[in-house]
Design an enzyme around this catalytic site. Structure first.
Site, short mmCIF file in Angstrom:
data_model
loop_
_atom_site.label_atom_id
_atom_site.label_comp_id
_atom_site.label_asym_id
_atom_site.label_seq_id
_atom_site.Cartn_x
_atom_site.Cartn_y
_atom_site.Cartn_z
CE1 TYR A 50 -3.30 -2.96 0.92
CE2 TYR A 50 -3.59 -1.77 2.57
CZ TYR A 50 -3.51 -3.19 1.51
OH TYR A 50 -4.98 -3.79 1.85
CG ASN A 242 -18.30 2.50 7.42
OD1 ASN A 242 -19.54 3.14 6.75
ND2 ASN A 242 -16.93 2.56 7.08
#
Length: 283
Positions: A50, A242
């Site tokens: 990443y 979330n």
């Protein structure tokens, strides 16, 4: 840890809701990791590939310095990239990842299955990384059930999770059964199907009954299965939304309605080496 659901694997309590950092720029990763920890997340996921491990570590330090969290209350995961599966390369990357993060990760995963070098060499090196203190625990990512079982037979240490794509449009019965059989767990990446769940009529309807969004319903569906979910966002408001899933529960009927959304074209990220095959199931 904050008072939120965990799954205990091999004596380790892993928060069922985490924050993912795939595709986040270093700037966004630092900002969002710090904000996620302020909101209450206690599980952060990254990977060498990443290119944001250092920023993730900076975000953790920002949250610690702000008094939002202590290091011992965070579960931190990173991953070994497939180009580093040879023994020496794996140990080198494990050390580099810990140095970039500025923290020893709690969990180090093999990012995708690869048949060269042999599983035995790679699993041996992963166990050695644990023995050297480069991680607290080890596991897998994107391993089908057969390779999951094979890897555990080759690993002295428990493989505490297998991180795979999972959301309402996939059915992972065989993989979940393998995890249970092995005393392991499943972690869901792309748990919100990269946004596809937002307009799903079934999820919208169930959400209205609880005053929740389709995304919140989906994350609740996952954690009620004892599946770890790691949604990713670059928006502070979405991260807060979330996280707001601990004040309601889905009924058995609602769970079954969501299971029924699985479909044969549900997979979004099929980057597995063609020498390996996903478990064939969807209905």
């Amino acid at each position: 840890m904050t008072d939120q659901p965990v799954i205990t694997v091999d004596g380790h309590a892993i928060p069922l809701l985490g924050f993912g950092t795939w595709n986040l720029t270093p700037e966004d990763a630092r900002r969002m990791v710090a904000e996620a920890l302020r909101i209450g997340y206690r599980h952060i996921d990254t990977a060498w590939i990443y290119h944001n491990e250092a920023a993730v570590g900076d975000g953790i330090r920002d949250a610690i310095e702000a008094g939002h969290v202590a290091r011992e209350d965070i579960w931190l995961t990173t991953k070994i990239w497939v180009a580093h599966f040879e023994h020496d390369a794996l140990l080198k990357q494990a050390g580099e990842s810990a140095a970039s993060l500025g923290f020893t990760p709690d969990l180090l995963l093999l990012h995708w299955p690869k048949n060269e070098p042999a599983f035995a060499e790679t699993l041996g090196a992963l166990n050695e990384a644990k023995a050297q203190g480069l991680t607290r625990t080890i596991g897998l990512s994107n391993f089908p059930s057969g390779e999951f079982r094979e890897a555990q037979t080759l690993s002295k240490a428990k493989l505490v999770t297998n991180q795979v794509e999972y959301h309402p449009y996939l059915k992972l019965s065989k993989l979940k059964a393998a995890a249970k059989e092995l005393g392991s767990s499943i972690t869901a990446w792309s748990p919100l199907a990269q946004g596809q769940i937002a307009d799903d009529a079934t999820l919208v309807e169930i959400g209205k009954a609880h005053g929740k969004s389709p995304g919140q319903v989906t994350l609740r569906w996952l954690i009620q299965q004892n599946v770890i979910a790691i949604p990713r966002t670059a928006r502070e408001s979405r991260a807060a939304e979330n996280f707001d899933i601990f004040d309601f529960q889905l009924s058995s009927e609602e769970m079954d309605r969501i299971y029924a959304l699985a479909r044969p074209d549900g997979r979004l990220g099929d980057w597995i080496d063609p020498r390996f095959k996903w478990d064939e199931e969807w209905a």
